[in-house]
Design a protein around this motif. Sequence first.
Motif, short mmCIF file in Angstrom:
data_model
loop_
_atom_site.label_atom_id
_atom_site.label_comp_id
_atom_site.label_asym_id
_atom_site.label_seq_id
_atom_site.Cartn_x
_atom_site.Cartn_y
_atom_site.Cartn_z
N VAL A 6 74.53 -82.22 21.24
CA VAL A 6 74.70 -81.86 22.23
C VAL A 6 73.91 -81.25 22.61
CG1 VAL A 6 75.56 -79.46 23.88
CG2 VAL A 6 77.10 -80.63 22.29
N ASP A 7 73.08 -81.98 23.89
CA ASP A 7 71.68 -82.28 24.62
C ASP A 7 71.84 -80.76 25.61
OD1 ASP A 7 69.71 -82.26 26.34
OD2 ASP A 7 69.48 -84.51 26.46
N MET A 11 73.95 -81.00 31.48
CA MET A 11 74.83 -81.03 32.67
C MET A 11 74.17 -79.80 33.64
SD MET A 11 77.89 -82.05 32.36
CE MET A 11 78.54 -83.02 31.08
N VAL A 12 72.43 -79.76 33.10
CA VAL A 12 71.99 -79.08 34.24
C VAL A 12 71.37 -79.69 35.57
CG1 VAL A 12 69.45 -78.80 35.31
CG2 VAL A 12 69.97 -78.50 32.33
N ALA A 36 75.84 -76.55 28.19
CA ALA A 36 75.31 -78.06 28.65
C ALA A 36 74.25 -78.30 29.57
CB ALA A 36 76.11 -79.32 28.53
N GLY A 37 74.49 -76.58 30.31
CA GLY A 37 73.46 -76.48 31.30
C GLY A 37 74.11 -76.55 32.44
N ALA A 38 75.25 -76.96 33.00
CA ALA A 38 76.36 -76.44 34.02
C ALA A 38 76.24 -75.34 34.94
CB ALA A 38 77.43 -77.23 33.73
N THR A 39 76.33 -75.27 35.57
CA THR A 39 77.18 -73.92 36.07
C THR A 39 78.26 -74.19 36.60
OG1 THR A 39 74.75 -73.89 38.17
CG2 THR A 39 76.54 -72.54 38.33
N SER A 53 79.88 -66.37 30.49
CA SER A 53 78.62 -67.39 31.06
C SER A 53 79.52 -68.62 31.56
CB SER A 53 79.03 -68.77 29.67
OG SER A 53 80.29 -68.83 29.51
N ALA A 54 79.74 -68.42 32.76
CA ALA A 54 80.56 -68.14 33.74
C ALA A 54 80.70 -67.87 35.02
CB ALA A 54 82.64 -69.03 33.57
N LEU A 55 80.70 -67.80 36.38
CA LEU A 55 81.10 -67.28 37.50
C LEU A 55 82.46 -67.08 37.29
CD1 LEU A 55 79.00 -68.99 40.19
CD2 LEU A 55 78.26 -67.06 38.81
N PHE A 56 82.90 -65.59 38.49
CA PHE A 56 84.95 -66.71 38.10
C PHE A 56 85.55 -65.52 39.56
CE2 PHE A 56 88.13 -63.45 37.56
CZ PHE A 56 89.11 -64.46 36.69
#
Length: 149
Positions: A6-7, A11-12, A36-39, A53-56
């Motif tokens: 996994v890089d 997903m940045v 993977a860097g995603a928001t 790790s996530a907005l909710f």
Amino acid sequence: MLPYGVDPREMVGKCALVTGGTQGIGAAIVQRLSSAGATVVATARGPGPKTASALFIPADLSTAAGINTVASEVKERLGGIDILVSSVGGSSAPSGGFAVLADEDWQRALDLNLLAAVRLDRALLPGMLESGSGVIVHISLIPRRETEP
């Protein structure tokens, strides 16, 4: 620790919405996209995710109002999304097959398992088309507990 291969930058710059993102497969998808860097924005009817790790956004996606809340919040917070993973679904229908199901049982199942996906697509796909990219994945399953007689 990231899974092998996994890089962490894969997903940045990408923004993702994961429905049903606080439990089971939805929570795993949130974790993977975040790794993977995603928001990532997670939605669910219940409490927020166990990890930060996530907005909710709390919402009942079986209703048009719930979809509108999520779509508005996503547009306001992120400007739009690149990835939609819809893993919301299920059934609270009584056992006994179609013969015991009332119209209300059918409507609840349709609202959650079909119309939630249709409404999300209608709300979020235009932004993806405007940007010229995006991906939508709908995952649907209805777990059922088996009990021994």
